[in-house]
Design a protein around this motif. Structure first.
Motif, PDB file in Angstrom:
ATOM      1  N   UNK A   5      -4.240  12.168   0.791  1.00 61.06           N
ATOM      2  CA  UNK A   5      -3.141  11.266   1.141  1.00 61.06           C
ATOM      3  C   UNK A   5      -3.559  10.303   2.248  1.00 61.06           C
ATOM      4  N   UNK A   6      -4.227  10.843   3.262  1.00 62.76           N
ATOM      5  CA  UNK A   6      -4.687  10.004   4.372  1.00 62.76           C
ATOM      6  C   UNK A   6      -5.604   8.895   3.881  1.00 62.76           C
ATOM      7  N   UNK A   7      -6.577   9.256   3.045  1.00 67.82           N
ATOM      8  CA  UNK A   7      -7.563   8.274   2.581  1.00 67.82           C
ATOM      9  C   UNK A   7      -6.926   7.226   1.668  1.00 67.82           C
ATOM     10  N   UNK A   8      -6.000   7.655   0.803  1.00 66.67           N
ATOM     11  CA  UNK A   8      -5.327   6.705  -0.088  1.00 66.67           C
ATOM     12  C   UNK A   8      -4.527   5.683   0.721  1.00 66.67           C
ATOM     13  N   UNK A   9      -3.863   6.142   1.766  1.00 63.34           N
ATOM     14  CA  UNK A   9      -3.097   5.237   2.628  1.00 63.34           C
ATOM     15  C   UNK A   9      -4.033   4.269   3.341  1.00 63.34           C
ATOM     16  N   UNK A  40       0.815  -1.222   0.000  1.00 64.05           N
ATOM     17  CA  UNK A  40       0.000   0.000   0.000  1.00 64.05           C
ATOM     18  C   UNK A  40       0.846   1.268   0.000  1.00 64.05           C
ATOM     19  N   UNK A  41       0.176   2.395  -0.119  1.00 64.36           N
ATOM     20  CA  UNK A  41       0.843   3.690  -0.089  1.00 64.36           C
ATOM     21  C   UNK A  41       1.535   3.900   1.256  1.00 64.36           C
ATOM     22  N   UNK A  42       2.734   4.444   1.216  1.00 68.79           N
ATOM     23  CA  UNK A  42       3.524   4.637   2.440  1.00 68.79           C
ATOM     24  C   UNK A  42       2.974   5.772   3.299  1.00 68.79           C
ATOM     25  N   UNK A  43       3.107   5.632   4.626  1.00 69.50           N
ATOM     26  CA  UNK A  43       2.681   6.686   5.550  1.00 69.50           C
ATOM     27  C   UNK A  43       3.483   7.972   5.368  1.00 69.50           C
ATOM     28  N   UNK A  44       4.681   7.861   4.774  1.00 68.63           N
ATOM     29  CA  UNK A  44       5.501   9.051   4.524  1.00 68.63           C
ATOM     30  C   UNK A  44       4.722  10.114   3.760  1.00 68.63           C
ATOM     31  N   UNK A  45       3.849   9.684   2.852  1.00 67.38           N
ATOM     32  CA  UNK A  45       3.139  10.629   1.998  1.00 67.38           C
ATOM     33  C   UNK A  45       2.210  11.506   2.830  1.00 67.38           C
ATOM     34  N   UNK A  46       1.622  10.944   3.871  1.00 67.56           N
ATOM     35  CA  UNK A  46       0.785  11.748   4.763  1.00 67.56           C
ATOM     36  C   UNK A  46       1.637  12.793   5.470  1.00 67.56           C
ATOM     37  N   UNK A  47       2.835  12.401   5.900  1.00 65.32           N
ATOM     38  CA  UNK A  47       3.740  13.348   6.557  1.00 65.32           C
ATOM     39  C   UNK A  47       4.101  14.490   5.616  1.00 65.32           C
ATOM     40  N   UNK A  48       4.395  14.156   4.355  1.00 63.57           N
ATOM     41  CA  UNK A  48       4.716  15.197   3.374  1.00 63.57           C
ATOM     42  C   UNK A  48       3.518  16.114   3.131  1.00 63.57           C
ATOM     43  N   UNK A  58      -5.913  -1.584   3.494  1.00 61.66           N
ATOM     44  CA  UNK A  58      -6.887  -2.677   3.637  1.00 61.66           C
ATOM     45  C   UNK A  58      -7.012  -3.492   2.348  1.00 61.66           C
ATOM     46  N   UNK A  59      -7.058  -2.808   1.218  1.00 57.70           N
ATOM     47  CA  UNK A  59      -7.252  -3.502  -0.055  1.00 57.70           C
ATOM     48  C   UNK A  59      -6.039  -4.356  -0.412  1.00 57.70           C
ATOM     49  N   UNK A  60      -4.854  -3.926  -0.016  1.00 56.88           N
ATOM     50  CA  UNK A  60      -3.640  -4.651  -0.403  1.00 56.88           C
ATOM     51  C   UNK A  60      -3.518  -6.018   0.271  1.00 56.88           C
ATOM     52  N   UNK A  61      -4.197  -6.215   1.396  1.00 60.95           N
ATOM     53  CA  UNK A  61      -4.089  -7.504   2.105  1.00 60.95           C
ATOM     54  C   UNK A  61      -4.556  -8.659   1.222  1.00 60.95           C
TER      55      UNK A  61
END
Length: 312
Positions: free
Chosen positions: A284-288, A265-273, A293-296
């Motif tokens: 960013x939050x929603x994509x993460x 999934x999308x990295x949490x780093x992107x939310x920090x940026x 969940x979907x990646x599992x």
């Protein structure tokens, strides 16, 4: 499959702690911003320095690295085309957050345990980690800084921004230590390790606060944008990685590794940026959140297919 579930469960628990702290009003939106700042300016650079100095360059300079880079560039390119058609306008920073949300994988706190338990060796995720830290992140940081200052990105300005960004400095310092085979004294290495250990918890707790205090994930007018990012991240990117890997001659475990890594999934780093540069924080939050969940089931399905047809 236990490793996959353990990795996701660890993240979910720490995010839940952030959510609970916000729900009990122990922490609020200002704490979210301050935790993100701490992760960006101190903890993440320390973590990147630690990771890079322990990464074997021989293990990462391979077709795996090329596959990761091409997959990233392809998915970002597709996103930019779609975004231009469906969501015209927007700043450079907004487009950057969208592109990174679609293609920047969680190769650290999720990729490492999955590489260990599913792929059998952490070295399999190292090429993607290196590509993101030393190629993608410095370029993105330079562009974010230019956008924040309202400047037109140029090569000179971009290089200056790269050299002045704490994230880039941490990664480059770690790489130099590895290349020069420098052994830091324990009195220096121990504080760096301790600061680096704060990075992931800080990001995840800030993320949990955002989930409690912000709007419901993937709701309202941004839902289509979020699901587009998720589809690019966990569906298109593994397919691209599979095609590129086959074209470059990867087979068996090596091919399995690049496909699983691309499906992260999308990295949490992107939310920090996003918080740091005040660009598309909720997107960013929603994509993460959704991509995690979907990646599992996607990763479990990839593992089952490779086991059945490739004997991995």
């Amino acid at each position: 499959m236990v490793g996959v579930l353990e990795g996701f469960a660890t993240i979910a628990i720490i995010v839940a702690v952030g959510w609970l702290l916000a729900d009990r009003r122990v922490l609020d939106e200002s704490a979210q911003v301050n935790l993100s700042r701490l992760a960006f300016h101190v903890a993440s650079p320390a973590l990147l320095l630690t990771v890079m100095q322990r990464t074997s360059l021989d293990a990462v300079l391979s077709a795996n690295l090329v596959t990761s880079l091409i997959s990233f560039a392809t998915v970002v390119g597709v996103y930019l085309v779609v975004a231009r058609i469906r969501w015209a306008g927007g700043s450079l920073g907004s487009r950057l957050i969208g592109g990174l949300s679609a293609a920047y994988v969680n190769a650290g706190n999720l990729g490492i345990p999955i590489a260990l338990y599913v792929l059998g060796d952490v070295a399999w995720v190292a090429p993607t980690l290196l590509m993101q830290l030393l190629i993608i992140t410095p370029i993105a940081m330079a562009l974010f800084d230019s956008d924040a200052r309202g400047e037109r990105p140029t090569l000179g300005r971009s290089l200056r921004r790269m050299l002045g960004n704490p994230i880039t400095l941490g990664a480059v310092a770690g790489l130099l230590i590895a290349v020069l085979d420098v052994h830091l004294p324990r009195v220096v290495a121990a504080p760096i390790d301790l600061l680096g250990a704060m990075a992931v918890p800080s990001m995840l707790i800030a993320f949990g606060i955002s989930l409690r205090r912000g709007p419901r994930p993937a709701a309202g007018h941004t839902a289509g944008h979020v699901w587009t990012l998720v589809a690019l991240k966990v569906a298109l990117m593994p397919v691209v990685a599979l095609g590129v890997g086959l074209a470059l001659g990867l087979r068996g475990q090596a091919l399995f590794a690049v496909v699983v890594t691309a499906a992260l999934p999308t990295a949490q780093n992107i939310f920090t940026y996003a918080v740091r540069y005040r660009r598309e924080v909720n997107l960013a939050r929603d994509a993460i959140f959704v991509s995690t969940f979907v990646s599992v089931p996607v990763i479990v399905g990839i593992a089952a297919l490779f086991h059945a047809f490739a004997g991995v």
